[in-house]
Design a protein around this motif. Structure first.
Motif, PDB file in Angstrom:
ATOM      1  N   TYR A  29     -43.377 -18.839 -46.926  1.00  8.94           N
ATOM      2  CA  TYR A  29     -43.333 -17.912 -48.450  1.00  8.94           C
ATOM      3  C   TYR A  29     -42.841 -17.227 -48.720  1.00  8.94           C
ATOM      4  CZ  TYR A  29     -48.247 -20.086 -46.906  1.00  8.94           C
ATOM      5  OH  TYR A  29     -49.223 -21.322 -46.177  1.00  8.94           O
ATOM      6  N   SER A  30     -42.111 -16.289 -48.058  1.00 10.45           N
ATOM      7  CA  SER A  30     -40.821 -15.073 -48.016  1.00 10.45           C
ATOM      8  C   SER A  30     -39.886 -14.965 -48.991  1.00 10.45           C
ATOM      9  CB  SER A  30     -40.836 -14.297 -47.324  1.00 10.45           C
ATOM     10  OG  SER A  30     -40.550 -14.901 -45.573  1.00 10.45           O
ATOM     11  N   HIS A  31     -39.458 -17.009 -49.195  1.00  8.45           N
ATOM     12  CA  HIS A  31     -37.816 -16.715 -49.998  1.00  8.45           C
ATOM     13  C   HIS A  31     -37.657 -17.239 -50.957  1.00  8.45           C
ATOM     14  CE1 HIS A  31     -34.504 -19.564 -49.175  1.00  8.45           C
ATOM     15  NE2 HIS A  31     -34.637 -20.415 -50.755  1.00  8.45           N
ATOM     16  N   ALA A  32     -36.477 -17.024 -51.337  1.00  9.85           N
ATOM     17  CA  ALA A  32     -36.457 -16.127 -52.724  1.00  9.85           C
ATOM     18  C   ALA A  32     -35.685 -17.263 -53.504  1.00  9.85           C
ATOM     19  CB  ALA A  32     -35.928 -14.627 -53.231  1.00  9.85           C
ATOM     20  N   THR A  63     -43.020  -1.056 -43.474  1.00 12.09           N
ATOM     21  CA  THR A  63     -43.978  -1.028 -43.961  1.00 12.09           C
ATOM     22  C   THR A  63     -43.903  -0.660 -45.270  1.00 12.09           C
ATOM     23  OG1 THR A  63     -45.532  -1.012 -41.775  1.00 12.09           O
ATOM     24  CG2 THR A  63     -46.451  -0.451 -43.423  1.00 12.09           C
ATOM     25  N   LEU A  64     -43.621   0.029 -45.530  1.00 13.07           N
ATOM     26  CA  LEU A  64     -43.349   0.549 -47.072  1.00 13.07           C
ATOM     27  C   LEU A  64     -42.775  -0.311 -47.967  1.00 13.07           C
ATOM     28  CD1 LEU A  64     -42.815   4.510 -46.575  1.00 13.07           C
ATOM     29  CD2 LEU A  64     -44.878   3.507 -46.927  1.00 13.07           C
ATOM     30  N   GLN A  65     -41.395  -0.523 -47.440  1.00 17.58           N
ATOM     31  CA  GLN A  65     -41.049  -1.914 -48.121  1.00 17.58           C
ATOM     32  C   GLN A  65     -41.572  -3.374 -48.673  1.00 17.58           C
ATOM     33  OE1 GLN A  65     -36.674  -1.997 -47.180  1.00 17.58           O
ATOM     34  NE2 GLN A  65     -37.121  -0.335 -45.658  1.00 17.58           N
ATOM     35  N   ASP A  66     -42.130  -3.301 -46.979  1.00 17.97           N
ATOM     36  CA  ASP A  66     -42.898  -4.901 -47.160  1.00 17.97           C
ATOM     37  C   ASP A  66     -44.076  -4.434 -48.421  1.00 17.97           C
ATOM     38  OD1 ASP A  66     -43.335  -7.506 -45.594  1.00 17.97           O
ATOM     39  OD2 ASP A  66     -44.527  -6.707 -44.555  1.00 17.97           O
ATOM     40  N   ILE A  67     -44.847  -3.521 -48.201  1.00 12.64           N
ATOM     41  CA  ILE A  67     -46.021  -3.020 -49.046  1.00 12.64           C
ATOM     42  C   ILE A  67     -45.170  -3.616 -51.388  1.00 12.64           C
ATOM     43  CG2 ILE A  67     -47.775  -1.889 -50.711  1.00 12.64           C
ATOM     44  CD1 ILE A  67     -47.800  -0.305 -47.495  1.00 12.64           C
ATOM     45  N   LEU A  68     -43.972  -3.633 -50.681  1.00 11.58           N
ATOM     46  CA  LEU A  68     -43.889  -3.096 -51.628  1.00 11.58           C
ATOM     47  C   LEU A  68     -43.581  -4.825 -52.339  1.00 11.58           C
ATOM     48  CD1 LEU A  68     -41.149   0.008 -52.676  1.00 11.58           C
ATOM     49  CD2 LEU A  68     -43.487  -1.010 -53.880  1.00 11.58           C
ATOM     50  N   ILE A  69     -42.749  -4.964 -51.808  1.00 10.49           N
ATOM     51  CA  ILE A  69     -42.040  -6.876 -52.142  1.00 10.49           C
ATOM     52  C   ILE A  69     -43.183  -7.450 -51.869  1.00 10.49           C
ATOM     53  CG2 ILE A  69     -41.738  -7.665 -49.609  1.00 10.49           C
ATOM     54  CD1 ILE A  69     -38.620  -7.543 -52.390  1.00 10.49           C
ATOM     55  N   ALA A  79     -39.859 -12.671 -55.717  1.00 12.50           N
ATOM     56  CA  ALA A  79     -39.384 -11.580 -54.746  1.00 12.50           C
ATOM     57  C   ALA A  79     -38.002 -11.838 -53.976  1.00 12.50           C
ATOM     58  CB  ALA A  79     -40.529 -10.844 -54.092  1.00 12.50           C
ATOM     59  N   PHE A  80     -37.559 -10.766 -53.724  1.00 12.70           N
ATOM     60  CA  PHE A  80     -36.504 -11.188 -52.649  1.00 12.70           C
ATOM     61  C   PHE A  80     -36.046  -9.907 -51.518  1.00 12.70           C
ATOM     62  CE2 PHE A  80     -31.827 -12.983 -51.964  1.00 12.70           C
ATOM     63  CZ  PHE A  80     -31.280 -12.822 -51.209  1.00 12.70           C
ATOM     64  N   CYS A 141     -39.382 -10.917 -45.109  1.00 15.44           N
ATOM     65  CA  CYS A 141     -38.217 -11.127 -45.599  1.00 15.44           C
ATOM     66  C   CYS A 141     -37.236 -12.245 -45.408  1.00 15.44           C
ATOM     67  CB  CYS A 141     -37.119  -9.761 -44.533  1.00 15.44           C
ATOM     68  SG  CYS A 141     -37.580  -8.581 -43.965  1.00 15.44           S
ATOM     69  N   ASP A 142     -36.538 -12.583 -46.898  1.00 15.61           N
ATOM     70  CA  ASP A 142     -36.127 -13.824 -46.522  1.00 15.61           C
ATOM     71  C   ASP A 142     -35.078 -14.435 -45.779  1.00 15.61           C
ATOM     72  OD1 ASP A 142     -34.963 -16.421 -47.365  1.00 15.61           O
ATOM     73  OD2 ASP A 142     -34.985 -15.884 -49.506  1.00 15.61           O
ATOM     74  N   TRP A 143     -35.541 -14.567 -44.258  1.00 16.01           N
ATOM     75  CA  TRP A 143     -34.892 -14.340 -43.188  1.00 16.01           C
ATOM     76  C   TRP A 143     -34.084 -15.901 -42.948  1.00 16.01           C
ATOM     77  CZ3 TRP A 143     -35.050 -10.916 -40.068  1.00 16.01           C
ATOM     78  CH2 TRP A 143     -36.216  -9.757 -40.189  1.00 16.01           C
ATOM     79  N   ALA A 144     -33.963 -16.542 -44.001  1.00 19.10           N
ATOM     80  CA  ALA A 144     -32.570 -17.583 -44.401  1.00 19.10           C
ATOM     81  C   ALA A 144     -31.661 -17.284 -44.774  1.00 19.10           C
ATOM     82  CB  ALA A 144     -33.312 -19.277 -44.808  1.00 19.10           C
ATOM     83  N   ARG A 145     -32.025 -15.472 -45.658  1.00 17.18           N
ATOM     84  CA  ARG A 145     -30.451 -15.012 -45.997  1.00 17.18           C
ATOM     85  C   ARG A 145     -29.963 -13.742 -45.162  1.00 17.18           C
ATOM     86  NH1 ARG A 145     -33.183 -16.619 -50.869  1.00 17.18           N
ATOM     87  NH2 ARG A 145     -31.911 -18.043 -52.454  1.00 17.18           N
ATOM     88  N   GLU A 146     -30.559 -14.433 -44.171  1.00 13.26           N
ATOM     89  CA  GLU A 146     -30.137 -12.939 -43.092  1.00 13.26           C
ATOM     90  C   GLU A 146     -28.629 -12.272 -42.884  1.00 13.26           C
ATOM     91  OE1 GLU A 146     -29.989 -11.981 -38.131  1.00 13.26           O
ATOM     92  OE2 GLU A 146     -31.511 -13.346 -39.079  1.00 13.26           O
TER      93      GLU A 146
END
Length: 504
Positions: A29-32, A63-69, A79-80, A141-146
């Protein structure tokens, strides 16, 4: 019965949160998608330092960043959110050094390579814990791109940025005054120095003329021990009290050196203090600039641990005094110097004085202005466009009054020292030819002991660096293949080419 029912139906954060994190990650779900035609929206996470664990501030910020993304993702953006951690050179090295001390070792006992391996082990423990915490927070986050600021793509990016800036004339190597931590044994940038208001003393000292001991200038200073490295006394050229003395010499107290009286309207405020200012180019930032204006010599009387040291006798300190203060820490040496001034009738008075004392942001040790050859970034060519961006409204500050703080910072910014005397960090992509620079590269065994991992490496200011993305196959000047890499890390992190050398 009711209690057991409540247990079954109660919220289990650990089980529920871990389940949904796994569901979201597997579903991507969070992968760009880099091939997506959707409008892009990206946030690079401010990478937490691998010095421990996340705290409440991290939870709020992420949390603030997560809200924006998530908001942008729901609006149809590609969204990346890039996750990662920061190697945090000084901070992480300090953490691992403390661990070693608990085991009865110093980093020098391991040697550079083994110490770096030990830091990588700590990174796996701490960095892994931080990532698990972020996932438990539900950060999409896009955890595949850590990323990690010391992984290979980032290391190459740092090297490329360094080389480009050097080619553009924005990075240079020079002997200048820098902030130096005598505990961490490294240079610090201005923002790594914290200033605390401290109660001290302002010492008023008599500086007699060399050709007329009955006439003297009174100089006020908070650092009487550094007077031993003075190379001039400055007065304002328009000050009628002293301008007739410009060009004459002072007999510097407690030494065998005469020093000139110079006129300097930039350094001296004739309305402040006595109107006469000691000039110590190797131990004060303002004096360093004054020294350049008047072509004054720079005499360094401290070693890298902030102990009195004048092995070449440049300062010409009275032998009796020098025998009492050599190898003594600055604060203790100050007491001895003040006592000698009193005994010779040269201390006019000492009054209580509140002043800002710079300390290392990590270990809280008092920072010394220290003369050393380091790598710097020219800031003025970069500050100009940054100032115009705000003046023209392309960047806005909210609240607007913070613009004043920004302008004051940018208009008075000094060149940025990017050198660090660390073993953990990005090593400077510069090499030196042992043939061409045979007189500028000095290596010798450690003088205090014969430890196999410790030796001096001194690369003088005159050495000619070969800056490149990768190690050159040969020297472009002589074709020689015996090259040595700069031992420093950049900030982006680096090492010391001071006169006293570095531990390599």
């Amino acid at each position: 019965m009711k209690g057991s029912e409540q247990k079954k139906t109660g919220y289990d954060p650990q089980g529920i949160e871990e389940h949904w994190v796994e569901v979201w990650e597997q579903a991507g779900y969070s992968h760009a998608d880099e091939a997506s035609r959707k409008p892009p929206f990206a946030i690079v996470i401010p990478p937490p330092n691998i010095t421990g664990f996340l705290h409440l501030g991290h939870a709020l910020n992420n949390t603030l960043q997560d809200i924006l993304i998530r908001w942008r993702r729901m609006q149809g953006y590609n969204a990346f959110w890039i996750p990662g951690t920061d190697h945090a050179g000084i901070a992480t090295q300090n953490v691992v050094e403390r661990q070693l001390l608990e085991e009865g070792y110093r980093r020098e006992d391991l040697g550079r390579d083994e110490f770096v391996k030990r830091v990588w082990q700590w990174k796996e423990e701490s960095g892994g814990a931080i990532v698990r915490q972020l996932k438990r927070l539900g950060a999409s986050c896009d955890w595949a791109r850590e990323a990690f600021t010391m992984d290979e793509p980032r290391q190459r990016a740092v090297r490329e940025a360094f080389v480009r800036l050097h080619q553009d004339g924005l990075i240079y190597r020079d002997e200048r005054l820098i902030n130096w931590c005598p505990r961490c044994l490294t240079a610090l940038s201005d923002i790594e120095v914290e200033h605390d208001e401290t109660k001290g003393f302002l010492y008023h000292i008599s500086y007699p003329l060399a050709d007329d001991a009955s006439t003297a200038l009174i100089v006020a200073t908070t650092r009487p021990e550094t007077m031993l490295a003075d190379t001039a006394v400055a007065v304002h050229p328009d000050d009628p009290r002293y301008n007739h003395l410009i060009g004459r010499n002072i007999q510097l107290p407690l030494t065998d050196r005469p020093i000139p009286i110079v006129g300097d309207s930039i350094l001296v405020d004739r309305e402040f203090g006595t109107g006469a200012v000691k000039v110590t180019p190797a131990h004060d930032f303002n004096d360093f600039e004054a020294g350049k204006r008047h072509r004054l010599p720079r005499i360094n009387i401290l070693d890298r641990r902030a102990k009195i040291s004048d092995p070449d006798g440049e300062a010409q300190i009275e032998p009796g005094l020098y025998s009492q203060i050599v190898g003594v820490e600055v604060s203790k040496a100050r007491e001895t110097v003040v006592r000698w001034l009193e005994e010779k009738g040269l201390l006019v008075k000492a009054e209580e004085h509140q002043h800002a004392l710079g300390k290392c942001y990590r270990c809280k040790t008092v920072v010394e202005p220290f003369l050393s050859t380091q790598w710097f970034v020219k800031t003025q060519p970069l500050a100009g466009p940054a100032i115009r961006a705000v003046e023209e409204g392309r960047i806005r500050f909210i609240p607007k009054h913070w613009e004043n703080t920004y302008f004051a910072w940018m208009q008075n910014i000094r060149d940025w020292c990017i050198s660090r005397q660390l073993w953990w960090g990005h090593q400077i992509p510069a090499w030196y030819c042992r043939t061409c620079d045979k007189d500028n590269i000095i290596e010798s065994a450690w003088k205090e002991d014969e430890h196999p991992h410790r030796h001096w490496l001194i690369i003088t200011e005159s050495a000619q660096p070969i800056v490149a993305l990768e190690k050159p196959a040969s020297c472009p000047r002589c074709g020689g293949k015996d090259l040595i890499q700069d031992p420093e890390e950049d900030d982006v992190e680096t090492g010391d080419h001071s006169r006293s050398g570095i531990e390599a």
